[in-house]
Scaffold this motif. Structure first.
Motif, short mmCIF file in Angstrom:
data_model
loop_
_atom_site.label_atom_id
_atom_site.label_comp_id
_atom_site.label_asym_id
_atom_site.label_seq_id
_atom_site.Cartn_x
_atom_site.Cartn_y
_atom_site.Cartn_z
N ARG A 243 1.36 -1.03 0.26
CA ARG A 243 -0.02 0.18 0.24
C ARG A 243 0.49 1.11 -0.08
N GLY A 244 1.66 1.11 -0.64
CA GLY A 244 2.82 2.74 -0.75
C GLY A 244 3.71 2.56 -0.10
N LYS A 245 3.34 1.87 1.51
CA LYS A 245 4.44 2.28 2.21
C LYS A 245 5.91 0.87 1.70
N LYS A 246 7.01 1.96 2.41
CA LYS A 246 7.98 0.86 2.02
C LYS A 246 8.36 -0.52 3.45
N ILE A 247 8.62 -1.44 3.67
CA ILE A 247 8.75 -2.09 4.83
C ILE A 247 10.14 -1.99 4.78
N PRO A 248 10.59 -2.24 5.85
CA PRO A 248 11.93 -1.59 6.37
C PRO A 248 12.84 -3.75 6.46
N GLU A 249 14.06 -2.92 7.11
CA GLU A 249 15.06 -4.71 7.05
C GLU A 249 14.42 -5.50 7.78
N GLY A 250 14.60 -7.02 7.54
CA GLY A 250 13.85 -7.96 8.92
C GLY A 250 12.47 -8.10 8.56
N CYS A 251 11.36 -7.59 7.47
CA CYS A 251 10.46 -7.91 7.22
C CYS A 251 9.50 -7.92 8.19
N ASP A 252 9.68 -6.45 9.10
CA ASP A 252 8.42 -6.39 10.10
C ASP A 252 7.70 -5.42 9.17
N LEU A 253 6.44 -6.09 9.04
CA LEU A 253 5.04 -5.43 8.45
C LEU A 253 4.54 -3.84 9.29
N LYS A 254 4.80 -4.06 10.37
CA LYS A 254 4.23 -2.72 11.01
C LYS A 254 5.58 -2.02 11.66
N GLY A 255 5.94 -2.03 11.12
CA GLY A 255 7.63 -1.09 11.82
C GLY A 255 7.51 0.35 10.44
N GLU A 256 8.77 1.83 11.05
CA GLU A 256 9.22 2.10 10.68
C GLU A 256 9.96 2.58 9.65
N ALA A 257 9.98 3.00 8.54
CA ALA A 257 10.40 2.57 7.65
C ALA A 257 11.90 3.93 7.45
N THR A 258 13.18 3.37 7.54
CA THR A 258 13.99 4.51 8.33
C THR A 258 14.66 4.37 6.82
N GLU A 259 15.72 5.15 6.96
CA GLU A 259 16.82 5.60 5.92
C GLU A 259 18.36 3.74 5.80
N LYS B 132 17.07 1.51 7.10
CA LYS B 132 17.10 0.29 7.25
C LYS B 132 16.41 -0.26 5.97
N LEU B 133 16.16 0.81 5.40
CA LEU B 133 16.39 0.09 3.76
C LEU B 133 17.65 -0.28 2.73
N PRO B 134 17.71 -1.16 1.68
CA PRO B 134 16.02 -1.60 1.12
C PRO B 134 16.24 -2.82 2.26
N THR B 135 14.75 -3.20 1.67
CA THR B 135 14.36 -4.32 2.93
C THR B 135 14.99 -5.62 2.35
N VAL B 136 15.66 -5.87 1.90
CA VAL B 136 16.16 -7.65 1.40
C VAL B 136 18.34 -6.55 0.63
N LYS B 137 19.22 -6.39 2.17
CA LYS B 137 20.03 -5.79 1.20
C LYS B 137 21.03 -7.03 0.27
N LYS B 138 21.75 -6.46 -0.39
CA LYS B 138 22.90 -7.71 -1.50
C LYS B 138 23.62 -8.22 -0.54
N ILE B 139 23.93 -9.65 -1.04
CA ILE B 139 25.20 -10.02 -0.82
C ILE B 139 25.92 -10.11 -1.42
N GLY B 140 27.15 -9.29 -1.11
CA GLY B 140 28.18 -9.33 -2.31
C GLY B 140 27.55 -8.71 -3.73
N ASP B 141 27.57 -9.52 -4.81
CA ASP B 141 27.27 -9.35 -6.39
C ASP B 141 25.29 -9.69 -6.71
N LYS B 142 25.06 -9.98 -5.30
CA LYS B 142 24.20 -11.06 -6.01
C LYS B 142 23.02 -10.74 -5.05
#
Lengths: 175, 184
Positions: free
Chosen positions: A83-99, A101-111
């Motif tokens: 619904r247009g709301k970013k989900i923070p890292e760790g997949c906490d659906l109700k959590g506040e997405a601060t800078e 804690k983004l992106p939700t899923v970080k890259k590992i190395g190149d992948k």
């Protein structure tokens, strides 16, 4: 008195050369039309920019507001939005997405870390079991194979026969 | 005396040759049955892999499809093939691709930021008109607006959006991405 058929005559081999010739002709033909790799397809709906002259199907009016589950693929990682709301890292659906804690899923190395993306989408699927649509966005430089990988991981559910989000919509631009 | 010995030797030689020929004749008779067995097995294997897929994909270095776990089968639709070097519609080349971009002169208003690839649009439009004409006379072949995109795995999202936007403008609304099925 009938003629006696000699044993040797009865066991004489049949002429298999014509059959051989037919097979020899069939084999090249079949090799040419053999598929050594199996091709499949993924159904994708048009991005918003590509509405075109005919958007033939009338859209159903849902009573509930749509979830608008979105995965945004960037060079940094994958961001999930509901619904247009970013989900923070760790997949906490109700959590506040601060800078931080983004992106939700970080890259590992190149992948891109696709298993984590899948886990997060499974959590969302449990909360919204009726949702079947996922919007995928990407930066212009993202490779096609990565997009296909993301589609794969968002489609497959916990069990092979149950799909999570099989209706993919592609959208241009990133949020 | 010597001629008698010679005669005998000659006779022996001839005899030996005859024996050899006979042996050779016996050997030359190939046993076809085992060869037949091999061929029949090959035939069965090939028949099992007989391709019925309507999209034939020539795989090369310029055109490698991404892998996916999808289970959907390929349907017969219009195909847009995007390789590292060219874009094709129904196996007919429409324009060149250089480093994941189409030359701006081929785009609408000759602008690099434009999403519409003019030659691709023209070709697709023709195809749509053909399909609609057929649909007019044959209701069972209705125009569904389906298009299969057979693209190289290194294509950028930008080019994909351009191709999809152009197809969208040509009244295609349902996209199918061709992929190589994983695990058989």
């Amino acid at each position: 008195m009938g003629k006696k058929i000699r044993q040797e005559d009865a066991t004489e081999e049949i002429n298999i050369m014509p059959l051989m010739n037919i097979i020899m002709l069939l084999i090249p033909f079949l090799i040419m039309s053999t598929e050594f790799i199996k091709i499949g397809v993924i159904n994708v709906a048009a991005p918003k920019i590509g509405g075109g002259a005919s958007s033939s199907e009338p859209k159903k009016k849902d009573e509930k507001p749509p979830l608008n589950l979105t995965v945004s693929i960037t060079e940094k990682g994958l961001t999930i939005l509901t619904r247009g709301k970013k989900i923070p890292e760790g997949c906490d659906l109700k959590g506040e997405a601060t800078e931080a804690k983004l992106p939700t899923v970080k890259k590992i190395g190149d992948k891109h870390n696709l298993p984590v993306l899948k886990q997060c989408l499974q959590t969302i699927k449990e909360v919204f079991p009726d949702e079947r649509r996922i919007i995928i966005m990407a930066e212009p430089e993202i490779r096609y194979s990565i997009i296909i990988d993301v589609m794969d991981h968002s489609r497959e559910g916990k069990t092979a026969d149950k799909d999570m989000f099989p209706e993919v919509v592609l959208s241009a631009g990133v949020l | 005396m010597s001629s008698a010995v010679e005669e005998k030797r000659k006779h022996q030689k001839a005899q030996k040759k005859a024996d050899r020929d006979a042996a050779l004749a016996k050997k030359a008779e190939l046993n076809m049955t085992s060869l037949m067995d091999i061929f029949v097995n090959v035939l069965i294997y090939l028949l099992m892999n007989y391709s019925t897929s309507p999209v034939d994909v020539p795989q090369s270095k310029e055109h490698t499809l991404p892998q996916s776990s999808t289970k959907l089968e390929v349907k017969h639709t219009t195909t847009i093939a995007v390789t590292k070097k060219i874009i094709m519609v129904n196996r007919k080349k429409v324009c060149d691709v250089v480093k994941n971009t189409v030359d701006p002169s081929l785009k609408k208003d000759k602008q690099a930021s434009s999403y519409l690839i003019t030659p691709l649009f023209k070709e697709l439009k023709e195809d749509v008109q053909k399909q609609k004409k057929i649909a007019k006379y044959n209701p069972s072949a209705a125009f569904k607006g389906e298009v299969t995109i057979v693209a190289d795995q290194d294509m950028s999202f930008r080019l994909l959006s351009e191709v999809m936007y152009t197809a969208g403008q040509a009244e295609f609304s349902k996209f199918k991405f061709a992929v190589v099925k994983k695990g058989g």
